[in-house]
Motif scaffolding. Structure first.
Motif, mmCIF file in Angstrom:
data_model
loop_
_atom_site.group_PDB
_atom_site.id
_atom_site.type_symbol
_atom_site.label_atom_id
_atom_site.label_comp_id
_atom_site.label_asym_id
_atom_site.label_seq_id
_atom_site.Cartn_x
_atom_site.Cartn_y
_atom_site.Cartn_z
ATOM 1 N N TYR A 134 3.204 92.155 85.244
ATOM 2 C CA TYR A 134 1.749 92.106 85.115
ATOM 3 C C TYR A 134 1.297 92.987 83.951
ATOM 4 O O TYR A 134 1.840 94.082 83.741
ATOM 5 C CB TYR A 134 1.072 92.606 86.386
ATOM 6 N N PHE A 182 -0.301 87.676 84.432
ATOM 7 C CA PHE A 182 0.973 87.588 85.144
ATOM 8 C C PHE A 182 2.010 86.877 84.282
ATOM 9 O O PHE A 182 1.714 85.866 83.630
ATOM 10 C CB PHE A 182 0.782 86.824 86.454
ATOM 11 N N ASN A 183 3.238 87.420 84.286
ATOM 12 C CA ASN A 183 4.374 86.820 83.585
ATOM 13 C C ASN A 183 5.410 86.448 84.645
ATOM 14 O O ASN A 183 6.057 87.315 85.227
ATOM 15 C CB ASN A 183 4.954 87.826 82.587
ATOM 16 N N GLN A 184 5.563 85.169 84.898
ATOM 17 C CA GLN A 184 6.414 84.743 86.006
ATOM 18 C C GLN A 184 7.907 84.923 85.733
ATOM 19 O O GLN A 184 8.710 84.864 86.671
ATOM 20 C CB GLN A 184 6.155 83.270 86.341
ATOM 21 N N GLY A 213 6.640 94.967 91.512
ATOM 22 C CA GLY A 213 6.581 94.298 90.218
ATOM 23 C C GLY A 213 6.782 95.267 89.080
ATOM 24 O O GLY A 213 7.029 96.461 89.271
ATOM 25 N N GLY A 265 8.524 89.294 88.739
ATOM 26 C CA GLY A 265 7.374 88.987 87.898
ATOM 27 C C GLY A 265 6.743 90.258 87.351
ATOM 28 O O GLY A 265 6.898 91.351 87.913
#
Length: 372
Positions: free
Chosen positions: A113, A165-167, A259, A111
């Motif tokens: 951020y 957040f980018n999953q 991340g 993920g």
């Protein structure tokens, strides 16, 4: 360089396809050609000891654009163009994983951020407001919400209270990726010659002549240019080099996050790797100065990285820098790569727009597909 009879006969005679550049695009193109031309002599010419542009210099982000980057893209591209850009990047990452396997890439779907400094209030508020709009735009690709607002749980300092957040974002090991590509090319009888800088190209009906290292001339049947931001000396296209500077710390005990992280429309980016922080960016501080093919670092940009590292990312910690380096990307007025036939025998796949990890493999495939 003067070639001996043996060198010319063994390495440079009867080349069917010469590919300039041994990065992601060049080696992916070579492998795609091999599937169609099983008996062809395919030679990759690389000017450096290792791939010289960005393929071994990048941060290893498996990404397709943060919220502020996509908003920036929407200011100069239509919604459909941005959707196609993201689709190309997502599909390209899947192609890379299919080509090499997730283990060889050390792929980690950790993920991503996006962070906003306290001074970036306007961009922060605009980005938070745009989350639902962008999720709707990207729904045809992901079939699920991509972005969400989350709390800053990492201890980062001097930031706006929320992160985005980018999953679907992840990271890879850049060195492992390129080593796997090189090994796969060699296993498919693709010849890679390092230290072979192509300085001039000319072609006619009989073939293509390449000047190597400013003197030696060789003849090949067809030539594919895959040097991205370093291609400006060989052709005239909508392309400019864009230098990206990077640093990496010494190992940090108890590094507390995992991340990929973006700041300021993607101009800054950092991640954890081997208990270290890899941090790059700052090109926007000196766009003219960073429009160069000189692989050096500058005090101005490195100082900016140092300050953000010590005051925002790891506030109050004694951080030591182990290495600093730079790589050369290719950018232009549009984000889509240039994949085209330049003459009867010369082709190019360039201008990756800082998204080489995401679209390099597919760009190489598309470049090879130009050959009939």
């Amino acid at each position: 360089m003067t070639l001996s009879y043996w060198e010319h006969k063994t390495w440079f005679k009867d080349i069917d396809f010469a590919i300039i550049g041994s990065g992601i695009v060049g080696l992916s193109a070579a492998l795609a050609l091999r599937t169609r031309f099983s008996q062809a002599k395919i030679t990759v010419l690389e000017r450096g000891m290792l791939p010289s542009g960005a393929s071994t210099k990048n941060a290893g982000f498996a990404c397709f654009g943060s919220v502020s980057e996509l908003l920036d893209d929407l200011s100069s591209h239509s919604k459909q163009e941005v959707l196609e850009l993201v689709k190309r990047r997502v599909n390209g990452l899947e192609s890379l994983k299919s080509l090499l396997g997730t283990t060889a890439l050390a792929f980690d779907p950790c993920g991503g951020y996006e962070l906003f400094t306290q001074e970036d209030t306007e961009l922060y508020e605009e980005s938070l407001t745009a989350i639902s709009k962008l999720n709707a735009l990207l729904d045809p690709i992901f079939k699920a919400p991509v972005f969400s607002a989350v709390a800053n749980s990492f201890g980062f300092n001097q930031l706006q209270p929320k992160l985005i957040f980018n999953q679907f974002e992840g990271k890879i090991d850049t060195g492992a990726m390129m080593q796997a590509l090189i090994r796969k090319a060699q296993a498919h009888n693709i010849q890679i010659i390092n230290g072979a800088a192509v300085t001039a190209i000319s072609d006619d009906e009989s073939g293509v002549k390449l000047q190597l290292n400013g003197g030696t001339e060789i003849s090949v049947d067809r030539c594919l240019i895959a040097t991205n931001g370093l291609a400006g000396g060989l052709l005239q296209e909508d392309l400019k080099p864009a230098r990206a500077q990077v640093l990496i710390t010494e190992p940090i005990p108890d590094l507390h996050f995992n991340g990929t992280f973006h700041l300021d429309r993607g101009y800054y980016y950092f991640r954890n790797i081997d208990n270290r922080i890899l941090f790059g960016g700052g090109r926007n501080l000196d766009v003219d100065g960073e429009t160069t093919t000189v692989m050096e670092t500058t005090e101005r940009i490195q100082n900016a990285l140092d300050l953000l590292l010590r005051h925002t990312i790891l506030p109050g910690k004694d951080v030591k820098i182990e290495q600093r380096w730079s790589g050369i990307m290719g950018v232009g007025s549009k984000k889509a790569p240039i994949v085209k036939q330049l003459s009867n025998r010369v082709f190019c796949g360039i201008r990756l727009g800082g998204m080489g990890v995401a679209i390099g493999a597919d760009t190489g495939q598309a470049l090879a597909n130009l050959i009939d």
